[in-house]
Design a protein around this motif. Structure first.
Motif, PDB file in Angstrom:
ATOM      1  N   ALA A 141     -12.989   9.684 -32.607  1.00  5.92           N
ATOM      2  CA  ALA A 141     -14.118   8.984 -33.226  1.00  5.92           C
ATOM      3  C   ALA A 141     -14.355   7.613 -32.614  1.00  5.92           C
ATOM      4  CB  ALA A 141     -13.872   8.835 -34.723  1.00  5.92           C
ATOM      5  N   GLY A 142     -15.558   7.113 -32.771  1.00  6.17           N
ATOM      6  CA  GLY A 142     -15.861   5.735 -32.436  1.00  6.17           C
ATOM      7  C   GLY A 142     -15.441   4.842 -33.592  1.00  6.17           C
ATOM      8  N   GLY A 143     -15.511   3.541 -33.407  1.00  5.62           N
ATOM      9  CA  GLY A 143     -15.152   2.630 -34.481  1.00  5.62           C
ATOM     10  C   GLY A 143     -13.656   2.551 -34.660  1.00  5.62           C
ATOM     11  N   HIS A 144     -13.219   2.192 -35.839  1.00  3.52           N
ATOM     12  CA  HIS A 144     -11.803   1.939 -36.100  1.00  3.52           C
ATOM     13  C   HIS A 144     -11.075   3.226 -36.488  1.00  3.52           C
ATOM     14  CE1 HIS A 144     -12.316  -2.325 -35.660  1.00  3.52           C
ATOM     15  NE2 HIS A 144     -13.374  -2.281 -36.456  1.00  3.52           N
ATOM     16  N   ASN A 145     -10.048   3.546 -35.719  1.00  3.13           N
ATOM     17  CA  ASN A 145      -9.329   4.800 -35.864  1.00  3.13           C
ATOM     18  C   ASN A 145      -7.865   4.580 -36.229  1.00  3.13           C
ATOM     19  OD1 ASN A 145     -11.697   5.914 -34.978  1.00  3.13           O
ATOM     20  ND2 ASN A 145     -11.027   6.180 -32.877  1.00  3.13           N
ATOM     21  N   GLY A 146      -7.143   5.707 -36.386  1.00  2.54           N
ATOM     22  CA  GLY A 146      -5.720   5.626 -36.672  1.00  2.54           C
ATOM     23  C   GLY A 146      -4.901   5.292 -35.438  1.00  2.54           C
ATOM     24  N   ARG A 147      -3.738   4.719 -35.667  1.00  2.00           N
ATOM     25  CA  ARG A 147      -2.862   4.343 -34.560  1.00  2.00           C
ATOM     26  C   ARG A 147      -2.111   5.529 -33.957  1.00  2.00           C
ATOM     27  NH1 ARG A 147      -3.128  -0.019 -37.930  1.00  2.00           N
ATOM     28  NH2 ARG A 147      -3.313  -2.056 -36.921  1.00  2.00           N
ATOM     29  N   ASP A 148      -2.023   6.646 -34.687  1.00  2.00           N
ATOM     30  CA  ASP A 148      -1.216   7.776 -34.236  1.00  2.00           C
ATOM     31  C   ASP A 148      -1.930   8.687 -33.242  1.00  2.00           C
ATOM     32  OD1 ASP A 148       0.890   6.963 -35.857  1.00  2.00           O
ATOM     33  OD2 ASP A 148       0.133   8.091 -37.579  1.00  2.00           O
ATOM     34  N   GLU A 149      -3.217   8.479 -33.053  1.00  2.00           N
ATOM     35  CA  GLU A 149      -3.999   9.255 -32.095  1.00  2.00           C
ATOM     36  C   GLU A 149      -3.961  10.758 -32.389  1.00  2.00           C
ATOM     37  OE1 GLU A 149      -3.384   8.238 -28.019  1.00  2.00           O
ATOM     38  OE2 GLU A 149      -3.478   6.083 -28.377  1.00  2.00           O
ATOM     39  N   THR A 150      -4.019  11.117 -33.666  1.00  2.00           N
ATOM     40  CA  THR A 150      -4.084  12.527 -34.057  1.00  2.00           C
ATOM     41  C   THR A 150      -5.514  13.023 -33.885  1.00  2.00           C
ATOM     42  OG1 THR A 150      -2.367  12.108 -35.701  1.00  2.00           O
ATOM     43  CG2 THR A 150      -3.561  14.186 -35.865  1.00  2.00           C
ATOM     44  N   THR A 151      -5.685  14.109 -33.155  1.00  2.00           N
ATOM     45  CA  THR A 151      -7.026  14.621 -32.898  1.00  2.00           C
ATOM     46  C   THR A 151      -7.604  15.298 -34.144  1.00  2.00           C
ATOM     47  OG1 THR A 151      -6.217  16.764 -32.132  1.00  2.00           O
ATOM     48  CG2 THR A 151      -6.459  15.031 -30.483  1.00  2.00           C
ATOM     49  N   LEU A 222      -9.453   4.131 -26.642  1.00  2.00           N
ATOM     50  CA  LEU A 222      -8.952   3.518 -27.865  1.00  2.00           C
ATOM     51  C   LEU A 222      -8.082   2.321 -27.501  1.00  2.00           C
ATOM     52  CD1 LEU A 222      -9.031   4.191 -30.966  1.00  2.00           C
ATOM     53  CD2 LEU A 222      -6.772   5.170 -30.663  1.00  2.00           C
ATOM     54  N   THR A 223      -8.339   1.175 -28.133  1.00  2.00           N
ATOM     55  CA  THR A 223      -7.605  -0.038 -27.781  1.00  2.00           C
ATOM     56  C   THR A 223      -7.468  -0.958 -28.993  1.00  2.00           C
ATOM     57  OG1 THR A 223      -7.460  -1.845 -26.155  1.00  2.00           O
ATOM     58  CG2 THR A 223      -9.663  -1.315 -27.016  1.00  2.00           C
ATOM     59  N   GLU A 278     -18.767   0.156 -29.511  1.00  2.00           N
ATOM     60  CA  GLU A 278     -18.008   1.199 -30.193  1.00  2.00           C
ATOM     61  C   GLU A 278     -18.776   2.525 -30.170  1.00  2.00           C
ATOM     62  OE1 GLU A 278     -17.063  -0.091 -34.128  1.00  2.00           O
ATOM     63  OE2 GLU A 278     -16.459  -2.101 -33.493  1.00  2.00           O
ATOM     64  N   ILE A 279     -18.102   3.574 -29.705  1.00  2.00           N
ATOM     65  CA  ILE A 279     -18.709   4.913 -29.718  1.00  2.00           C
ATOM     66  C   ILE A 279     -17.593   5.940 -29.557  1.00  2.00           C
ATOM     67  CG2 ILE A 279     -19.102   5.312 -27.249  1.00  2.00           C
ATOM     68  CD1 ILE A 279     -21.732   5.824 -30.041  1.00  2.00           C
ATOM     69  N   GLY A 280     -17.865   7.175 -29.978  1.00  2.00           N
ATOM     70  CA  GLY A 280     -16.868   8.232 -29.908  1.00  2.00           C
ATOM     71  C   GLY A 280     -16.828   8.928 -28.562  1.00  2.00           C
ATOM     72  N   GLN A 281     -15.758   9.688 -28.332  1.00  2.00           N
ATOM     73  CA  GLN A 281     -15.625  10.463 -27.096  1.00  2.00           C
ATOM     74  C   GLN A 281     -16.756  11.462 -26.934  1.00  2.00           C
ATOM     75  OE1 GLN A 281     -11.679  12.195 -27.425  1.00  2.00           O
ATOM     76  NE2 GLN A 281     -10.898  10.830 -25.828  1.00  2.00           N
TER      77      GLN A 281
END
Length: 313
Positions: A141-151, A222-223, A278-281
């Motif tokens: 997703a774009g914007g603020h995501n989880g730190r675990d990088e779960t798809t 993601l950063t 901010e944008i998603g994959q």
């Protein structure tokens, strides 16, 4: 297409237009609701009185249900919640905070509450807090995501396995095919963000919209996990972040680089060099800017065709 989500929100199609900062003003929310899905105003980029204005304009532009997305990490949260109640908004999506903080307070005032999560752990906490539904958002997703990088397609069945309340899939969904896939994995509905950024009604700058449809695979990353993980289009600002990481930066030095108003500068004012974009994959699959009604129509048509093809298969 009646199911738990369409019944909960009183909408025609099980699609939610995400409440995105600097993209989701009253025009996008009302156009989405008028198209038979749930439109959301993104309160994260609005001062309280600006939010009130958007709610009032949205009420004039649609007689269909709409809601407000509230990131709880932003200031003036009490004023924002009071305005939501005063303006008789009936649906609130909360994110970036503890769902226990506001869920009961909102529900006691007749408001349906949905919380956005990025993990099974937080999905269970949201259910325990009594929310009416969950948005499970994968790291695409774009914007603020989880730190675990779960798809998304890993997260959805795991959350489905551990929770019982209605489940909305988010992250990497911009088509009817992806919508069907998410629902096969256990979602009751989908939340769509990036596809609606590239719409006529989005409040983002035209230059940003055009950049989104030019974005290809690998152009986002993601950063800033030390602050709040965010997926950005790679530009000069992104390169500056990467250069800073080479020095093993402190959280304070990252905050200093980010500064204030960086997302507004990029997405709303159109500074594609120094702004936060901010944008998603899934932007790599978005190739045009068009009206919300057409986006929704295309998604539903593709969903029905995909469902028919799978049935034949």
């Amino acid at each position: 297409m009646m199911n738990r989500i369409t019944e909960l929100f009183k909408i025609k199609y099980p699609i939610i237009q995400a409440g995105m900062v600097w993209n989701s003003g009253w025009r996008l929310a009302s156009a989405s609701s008028n198209s038979g899905i749930l439109g959301l105003i993104g309160a994260g980029s609005m001062y309280p009185e600006v939010l009130r204005e958007h709610i009032q304009k949205c009420k004039k532009a649609t007689n269909k249900p709409f809601g407000v997305n509230v990131p709880m990490l932003y200031p003036d949260i009490e004023k924002i919640m009071d305005i939501i109640v005063e303006e008789a908004v009936k649906i609130v999506f909360t994110s970036a905070g503890n769902p226990k903080t506001w869920t009961t307070w909102l529900q006691e005032r007749g408001i349906t509450v949905v919380h956005v999560v990025s993990s099974v752990k937080f999905a269970k906490k949201a259910e325990e807090a009594g929310v009416n539904a969950i948005v499970a958002e994968g790291f695409e997703a774009g914007g603020h995501n989880g730190r675990d990088e779960t798809t998304t397609f890993t997260l959805i069945p795991m959350v489905k396995e551990k929770t019982k309340i209605p489940l909305i899939a988010a992250g990497g969904i911009a088509s009817g095919n992806a919508m069907l896939a998410a629902m096969v994995l256990g979602a009751d509905a989908v939340q769509v963000g990036s596809r609606f950024v590239a719409s006529n009604e989005a409040s983002s700058h035209e230059a940003f919209k055009k950049l989104v449809i030019e974005t290809k695979e690998g152009d986002t990353q993601l950063t800033l996990k030390e602050l709040a993980p965010v997926r950005l289009i790679k530009n000069k600002f992104y390169d500056e972040i990467q250069d800073l990481y080479k020095t093993v930066p402190t959280t304070e030095s990252l905050k200093q680089l980010l500064g204030k108003g960086r997302a507004k500068k990029g997405m709303f004012e159109g500074d594609l060099v120094n702004g936060e974009l901010e944008i998603g994959q899934v932007s790599g699959l978005i190739h045009d800017i068009k009206p919300v009604a057409e986006i929704v129509e295309d998604m539903i048509s593709e969903f029905e065709n995909a469902k028919k093809n799978m049935s034949n298969f």
